[in-house]
Design a protein around this motif. Sequence first.
Motif, PDB file in Angstrom:
ATOM      1  N   ALA A  42       0.873  -1.263   0.080  1.00 27.07           N
ATOM      2  CA  ALA A  42      -0.052   0.040   0.136  1.00 27.07           C
ATOM      3  C   ALA A  42       0.989   1.167   0.148  1.00 27.07           C
ATOM      4  O   ALA A  42       1.713   1.206   0.696  1.00 27.07           O
ATOM      5  N   ASN A  43       0.552   2.120  -0.921  1.00 23.21           N
ATOM      6  CA  ASN A  43       1.124   3.330  -0.820  1.00 23.21           C
ATOM      7  C   ASN A  43       0.592   4.391  -0.521  1.00 23.21           C
ATOM      8  O   ASN A  43      -0.679   5.153  -1.042  1.00 23.21           O
ATOM      9  N   PRO A  44       0.607   5.125   0.832  1.00 23.84           N
ATOM     10  CA  PRO A  44      -0.127   6.384   1.392  1.00 23.84           C
ATOM     11  C   PRO A  44       0.026   7.447   0.451  1.00 23.84           C
ATOM     12  O   PRO A  44      -0.835   8.343   0.810  1.00 23.84           O
ATOM     13  N   GLN A  45       0.891   7.468  -0.453  1.00 24.25           N
ATOM     14  CA  GLN A  45       1.195   8.744  -1.108  1.00 24.25           C
ATOM     15  C   GLN A  45       0.459   8.507  -2.548  1.00 24.25           C
ATOM     16  O   GLN A  45       0.976   9.053  -3.510  1.00 24.25           O
ATOM     17  N   THR A  46      -0.686   7.896  -2.833  1.00 24.64           N
ATOM     18  CA  THR A  46      -1.152   7.951  -3.946  1.00 24.64           C
ATOM     19  C   THR A  46      -1.676   9.182  -4.613  1.00 24.64           C
ATOM     20  O   THR A  46      -2.055  10.050  -3.753  1.00 24.64           O
ATOM     21  N   ILE A  47      -1.753   9.262  -5.702  1.00 22.45           N
ATOM     22  CA  ILE A  47      -2.001  10.777  -6.457  1.00 22.45           C
ATOM     23  C   ILE A  47      -3.037  10.468  -7.708  1.00 22.45           C
ATOM     24  O   ILE A  47      -2.758   9.583  -8.427  1.00 22.45           O
ATOM     25  N   ASP A  48      -4.005  11.482  -7.708  1.00 20.74           N
ATOM     26  CA  ASP A  48      -4.716  11.461  -8.850  1.00 20.74           C
ATOM     27  C   ASP A  48      -3.953  11.816 -10.146  1.00 20.74           C
ATOM     28  O   ASP A  48      -3.021  12.499 -10.355  1.00 20.74           O
ATOM     29  N   ARG A  49      -4.498  10.901 -11.165  1.00 18.44           N
ATOM     30  CA  ARG A  49      -3.657  11.239 -12.743  1.00 18.44           C
ATOM     31  C   ARG A  49      -3.501  12.803 -13.053  1.00 18.44           C
ATOM     32  O   ARG A  49      -2.593  13.231 -13.348  1.00 18.44           O
ATOM     33  N   ARG A  50      -4.915  13.327 -12.903  1.00 17.03           N
ATOM     34  CA  ARG A  50      -4.953  14.636 -13.427  1.00 17.03           C
ATOM     35  C   ARG A  50      -3.986  15.855 -12.280  1.00 17.03           C
ATOM     36  O   ARG A  50      -3.369  16.630 -13.049  1.00 17.03           O
ATOM     37  N   ALA A  51      -3.993  15.434 -11.061  1.00 12.09           N
ATOM     38  CA  ALA A  51      -3.106  16.254 -10.107  1.00 12.09           C
ATOM     39  C   ALA A  51      -1.879  16.106 -10.233  1.00 12.09           C
ATOM     40  O   ALA A  51      -0.922  16.869 -10.261  1.00 12.09           O
ATOM     41  N   PHE A  52      -1.270  14.693 -10.907  1.00 13.48           N
ATOM     42  CA  PHE A  52       0.120  14.490 -11.260  1.00 13.48           C
ATOM     43  C   PHE A  52       0.609  15.549 -12.454  1.00 13.48           C
ATOM     44  O   PHE A  52       1.475  15.813 -12.472  1.00 13.48           O
ATOM     45  N   LEU A  53      -0.237  15.506 -13.527  1.00 11.48           N
ATOM     46  CA  LEU A  53       0.023  16.279 -14.801  1.00 11.48           C
ATOM     47  C   LEU A  53       0.181  17.464 -14.441  1.00 11.48           C
ATOM     48  O   LEU A  53       0.613  18.239 -14.962  1.00 11.48           O
ATOM     49  N   LYS A  54      -0.620  18.015 -13.455  1.00 11.88           N
ATOM     50  CA  LYS A  54      -0.410  19.608 -12.990  1.00 11.88           C
ATOM     51  C   LYS A  54       0.906  19.864 -12.093  1.00 11.88           C
ATOM     52  O   LYS A  54       1.123  21.083 -11.973  1.00 11.88           O
ATOM     53  N   LEU A  55       1.463  18.588 -11.763  1.00 14.59           N
ATOM     54  CA  LEU A  55       3.019  19.133 -11.072  1.00 14.59           C
ATOM     55  C   LEU A  55       3.957  19.635 -12.236  1.00 14.59           C
ATOM     56  O   LEU A  55       3.928  19.130 -13.174  1.00 14.59           O
ATOM     57  N   SER A  56       4.804  20.145 -11.626  1.00 11.82           N
ATOM     58  CA  SER A  56       6.101  20.588 -12.442  1.00 11.82           C
ATOM     59  C   SER A  56       6.803  19.251 -12.769  1.00 11.82           C
ATOM     60  O   SER A  56       6.743  18.165 -12.119  1.00 11.82           O
TER      61      SER A  56
END
Length: 96
Positions: A42-56
């Motif tokens: 289990a990875n407690p730091q999961t991230i939404d795909r769209r949110a990931f694409l908004k990162l630098s």
Amino acid sequence: MKQTRYITTTIQAGNRIEIDLPNLPIGQTIEVILIIPDASEANPQTIDRRAFLKLSIEERCRILAQQAEAALPYYEENKAEWEEWINLDIAEIYAS
């Protein structure tokens, strides 16, 4: 060809899940596949795909580097399995 949607959800009270698919007609039958990670995976730091694409770019590279580092033990332990796929001769499969 079947349409595919990737959706994540959380287990609700009563061990239930809720999936909202507003673009599908009521009564349509669908297939649902559940992928349940082991507690150790289990990875407690999961991230939404769209949110990931908004990162630098730098932040995305940092996250991907962490994930690659976490995956390394799997590929070291199962070397024969994934090397078999890498060395797969597709022409040989279609010839038989």
